[in-house]
Design an enzyme around this catalytic site. Sequence first.
Site, short mmCIF file in Angstrom:
data_model
loop_
_atom_site.label_atom_id
_atom_site.label_comp_id
_atom_site.label_asym_id
_atom_site.label_seq_id
_atom_site.Cartn_x
_atom_site.Cartn_y
_atom_site.Cartn_z
N SER A 160 -5.61 5.34 34.18
CA SER A 160 -6.66 5.45 35.20
C SER A 160 -7.45 6.74 34.98
CB SER A 160 -6.05 5.46 36.60
OG SER A 160 -5.32 4.29 36.82
N LYS B 141 -1.96 14.08 44.92
CA LYS B 141 -3.01 13.74 43.97
C LYS B 141 -4.32 13.50 44.69
CE LYS B 141 -0.89 11.47 39.99
NZ LYS B 141 -0.83 10.20 39.24
N ARG C 66 4.03 3.81 28.03
CA ARG C 66 3.04 3.63 26.96
C ARG C 66 3.51 4.34 25.69
NH1 ARG C 66 -1.53 5.61 30.93
NH2 ARG C 66 0.28 6.93 31.27
N HIS D 115 -2.35 -2.00 33.75
CA HIS D 115 -1.48 -2.26 34.90
C HIS D 115 -1.24 -3.77 35.04
CE1 HIS D 115 -3.13 1.69 36.76
NE2 HIS D 115 -1.85 1.90 36.51
O1 PNS Z 1 0.74 5.95 39.07
P1 PNS Z 1 1.52 7.21 39.28
O2 PNS Z 1 0.64 8.26 39.94
O3 PNS Z 1 2.18 7.71 38.03
O4 PNS Z 1 2.69 6.84 40.33
C1 PNS Z 1 3.56 7.83 40.79
C2 PNS Z 1 4.36 7.29 42.01
C3 PNS Z 1 3.40 6.84 43.09
C4 PNS Z 1 5.23 6.15 41.57
C5 PNS Z 1 5.24 8.47 42.52
O5 PNS Z 1 4.46 9.59 42.73
C6 PNS Z 1 5.99 8.11 43.82
O6 PNS Z 1 6.94 7.39 43.78
N1 PNS Z 1 5.50 8.63 44.96
C7 PNS Z 1 6.11 8.41 46.25
C8 PNS Z 1 6.86 9.65 46.74
C9 PNS Z 1 8.25 9.70 46.16
O7 PNS Z 1 9.09 8.87 46.37
N2 PNS Z 1 8.49 10.74 45.32
C10 PNS Z 1 9.75 10.92 44.67
C11 PNS Z 1 9.83 10.16 43.37
S1 PNS Z 1 10.41 11.26 42.17
#
Ligand code: PNS
Length: 169
Positions: free
Chosen positions: A132, A42, A94, A18
């Site tokens: 992670s 999650k 990645r 990150h």
């Molecule tokens: O590190 P991650 O878990 O891959 O991140 C995912 C994240 C936090 C970027 C995504 O779940 C998110 O944007 N969550 C906020 C809710 C939202 O806007 N969802 C719609 C996006 S498709």
Amino acid sequence: MRSIAVYPGSFDPITNGHIDLLERALKIFDKVIVAIAANPDKKSLFTMEERFEMIKTSLADHPLKERIKIDLFNGLLVEYVQSIPAKTIVRGLRAVSDFEYEFQMALMNRKLNADIETAFIMTGMRWIYISSRIIKDVVRSGGNVSGLVPVIVEKALAERLTSLTEYAD
Ligand code: PNS
């Protein structure tokens, strides 16, 4: 005009992958906001506040820290980005396996707000295999993750995952 990007994620916990991505984003944008998502879907190992503190400590001596902000957000990412206000979301890629999920998210975010673009940055080769989730798996099974996560994270993982094992016993 200063360019601002939002780098969102669960960061449960932050890894050196990150940080590599953040540094790459700082080559392109004047300011990058590391935005920790509440993500109710999650089950996280660390609370949002713990994740925030770990990121803050990991970046405390970073030479570019004046251009980095750490924040927390709830709800829709595009609404958070608009509230900054910013127009760019940065995500790391990645391998091909990341692509489908990232593509789906980027298109959904575009559907929700057509003014916001997602920019993908390739992770450095050194970090291509870490996430992670895999870091947590390794620590849980007694493996060594030194050099893959900031020192503060390594300590927090050892404490949290050891106490979880004790609890499970
Ligand atoms: O590190 P991650 O878990 O891959 O991140 C995912 C994240 C936090 C970027 C995504 O779940 C998110 O944007 N969550 C906020 C809710 C939202 O806007 N969802 C719609 C996006 S498709």
